[in-house]
Design an enzyme around this catalytic site. Structure first.
Site, PDB file in Angstrom:
ATOM      1  N   GLY A   1       0.835  -1.216   0.000  1.00 39.35           N
ATOM      2  CA  GLY A   1       0.000   0.000   0.000  1.00 39.35           C
ATOM      3  C   GLY A   1       0.863   1.257   0.000  1.00 39.35           C
ATOM      4  NE  ARG A   2      -2.981   6.736   0.502  1.00 41.37           N
ATOM      5  CZ  ARG A   2      -4.146   6.131   0.748  1.00 41.37           C
ATOM      6  NH1 ARG A   2      -4.188   5.081   1.551  1.00 41.37           N
ATOM      7  NH2 ARG A   2      -5.255   6.578   0.189  1.00 41.37           N
ATOM      8  CB  ILE A   3       3.291   2.858   4.593  1.00 43.82           C
ATOM      9  CG1 ILE A   3       2.443   4.023   5.135  1.00 43.82           C
ATOM     10  CG2 ILE A   3       4.591   2.738   5.388  1.00 43.82           C
ATOM     11  CD1 ILE A   3       1.949   3.858   6.561  1.00 43.82           C
TER      12      ILE A   3
ATOM     13  CB  THR B   1       6.828   0.816  10.780  1.00 46.41           C
ATOM     14  OG1 THR B   1       6.707   0.405   9.402  1.00 46.41           O
ATOM     15  CG2 THR B   1       8.285   1.013  11.112  1.00 46.41           C
TER      16      THR B   1
ATOM     17  NE  ARG C   1      -2.506  -0.069  14.470  1.00 44.98           N
ATOM     18  CZ  ARG C   1      -2.107   1.127  13.998  1.00 44.98           C
ATOM     19  NH1 ARG C   1      -0.827   1.347  13.737  1.00 44.98           N
ATOM     20  NH2 ARG C   1      -2.967   2.095  13.814  1.00 44.98           N
TER      21      ARG C   1
ATOM     22  CD  GLU D   1       2.041   0.071  20.205  1.00 43.58           C
ATOM     23  OE1 GLU D   1       2.307  -0.832  19.396  1.00 43.58           O
ATOM     24  OE2 GLU D   1       1.647   1.191  19.884  1.00 43.58           O
TER      25      GLU D   1
ATOM     26  CG  HIS E   1       2.775   3.211  17.605  1.00 41.30           C
ATOM     27  ND1 HIS E   1       1.675   2.404  17.780  1.00 41.30           N
ATOM     28  CD2 HIS E   1       2.658   3.705  16.348  1.00 41.30           C
ATOM     29  CE1 HIS E   1       0.930   2.399  16.681  1.00 41.30           C
ATOM     30  NE2 HIS E   1       1.505   3.201  15.794  1.00 41.30           N
TER      31      HIS E   1
HETATM   32  C1  DGY Z   1      -1.429   5.060  12.253  1.00 38.65           C
HETATM   33  O1  DGY Z   1      -1.770   6.140  11.778  1.00 38.65           O
HETATM   34  O2  DGY Z   1      -2.115   4.043  12.114  1.00 38.65           O
HETATM   35  C2  DGY Z   1      -0.128   5.020  12.984  1.00 38.65           C
HETATM   36  O3  DGY Z   1       0.100   3.835  13.609  1.00 38.65           O
HETATM   37  C3  DGY Z   1       0.001   6.189  13.972  1.00 38.65           C
HETATM   38  O4  DGY Z   1       0.203   7.314  13.223  1.00 38.65           O
END
Ligand code: DGY
Length: 310
Positions: free
Chosen positions: A154-156, A221, A223, A252, A271
């Site tokens: 996806g985007r990230i 990065t 979940r 968390e 996080h």
């Molecule tokens: C999100 O936006 O889901 C990140 O984990 C926190 O910015």
């Protein structure tokens, strides 16, 4: 004018725009409202602006008869029962896009820190173990020419892929339905960029960690619950993988005395993928825009259930 409950103060001026149109109650503490207080404050609200630390489940939604819009200050909405909101025709907003580059940057920082053993190097300086330059002191692995498996395109995931190409890495992207078993043994780095769903919960467990190279590192990065924490701790201690760089954990926050923190190659940060001033202000703007639109009965700029405008 509607009544809005905002579960934490936000960076920047976005909440002023909400206050200009609505009656706004902002939870003032550093910690999230306890469940009873969350229900008590949300019960009479038409608009709810919540964080990833607030479980917005079906019971809470049922306890809020006037609720007309939910705006989550995050791109991930695993804390919100979207089906329950949709059943009540309540739109749920999220904040994609505005945090993509910041999260991409942090992912690369974690990758490099883990591959090049920066936490160990920094600790060696502070503890006086930096005695001389040595040919074989703190040898790590290269990112250039490494094969990096991105789980989630996806985007990230795409932002991370762009950065990695600049580093000369070979990028392999596993989409939602691609099985990981054939890809994990080839990867020098495995980086997670998928949402937390019932399908991705525990996606990286004992078998997947065993399938990785002993020199490989895992970066998360996305979940925390996508990775089985106990299996990860075991894999690090058994030398099944070389490192794990985590921005997110399960549980968390991770308690300071959690055994994962003393496992070799573990690097954990709190996080903070989207934690730049610009990204968090942009998230606040988008979250407020979503709430304002939802309360007007207009489509939210970013919604995960766009068919459900109130
Ligand atoms: C999100 O936006 O889901 C990140 O984990 C926190 O910015």
């Amino acid at each position: 004018m509607s009544r809005c409950f905002v579960t934490r103060d936000l960076p920047g001026r976005a909440l002023d725009r909400l206050r200009a149109e609505h009656e706004v109650d902002v939870w003032p503490d550093r910690f999230p409202p306890p469940r009873e207080r969350l229900i008590e404050s949300a019960r009479s609200a038409q608009g709810l602006l919540c964080m990833l630390t607030d479980p917005i489940d079906a019971d809470l939604i049922a306890a809020c008869p006037d609720l007309r819009a939910i705006s989550n200050y995050a791109v991930g909405v695993d804390n919100v029962d979207v089906a329950a909101a949709t059943a009540r025709a309540i739109p749920v907003g999220n904040t994609p896009g505005v945090l993509t580059e910041a999260t991409g940057d942090l992912t690369l920082a974690l990758m490099l820190a883990s591959l090049r053993r920066l936490p160990e190097g920094e600790a060696a300086v502070r503890t006086g173990e930096w005695l001389t330059w040595e040919p074989a002191f703190l040898l790590g692995s290269d990112l250039h020419r490494a094969t990096v498996l991105l789980v989630g395109g996806g985007r990230i995931g795409q932002a991370v892929a762009r950065r990695l190409r600049g580093f000369g890495a070979r990028v392999v992207v596993a989409g939602r339905d691609d099985p990981l078993d054939a890809l994990l043994p080839e990867a020098d780095v495995v980086s997670l960029h998928c949402p937390l769903t019932e399908k991705t919960r525990g996606l990286i467990g004992a078998d997947e960690l065993k399938a990785m190279k002993p020199t490989a590192v895992l970066v998360n990065t996305a979940r925390g619950p996508i990775v089985d924490t106990a299996a990860l701790e075991h894999a690090l201690r058994a030398g099944e993988i070389a490192g794990a760089a985590l921005d997110v954990t399960d549980p968390e926050p991770l308690p300071a005395d959690h055994p994962l923190l003393t496992a070799p190659g573990a690097l954990v940060v709190p996080h903070m993928g989207s934690a730049t001033q610009a990204a968090r202000e942009a998230m606040a703007d988008l979250a407020v825009d979503n709430l304002l639109a939802g309360l007007r009965g207009e489509p939210m700029p970013q919604s995960v259930n766009p068919g459900a405008p109130s």
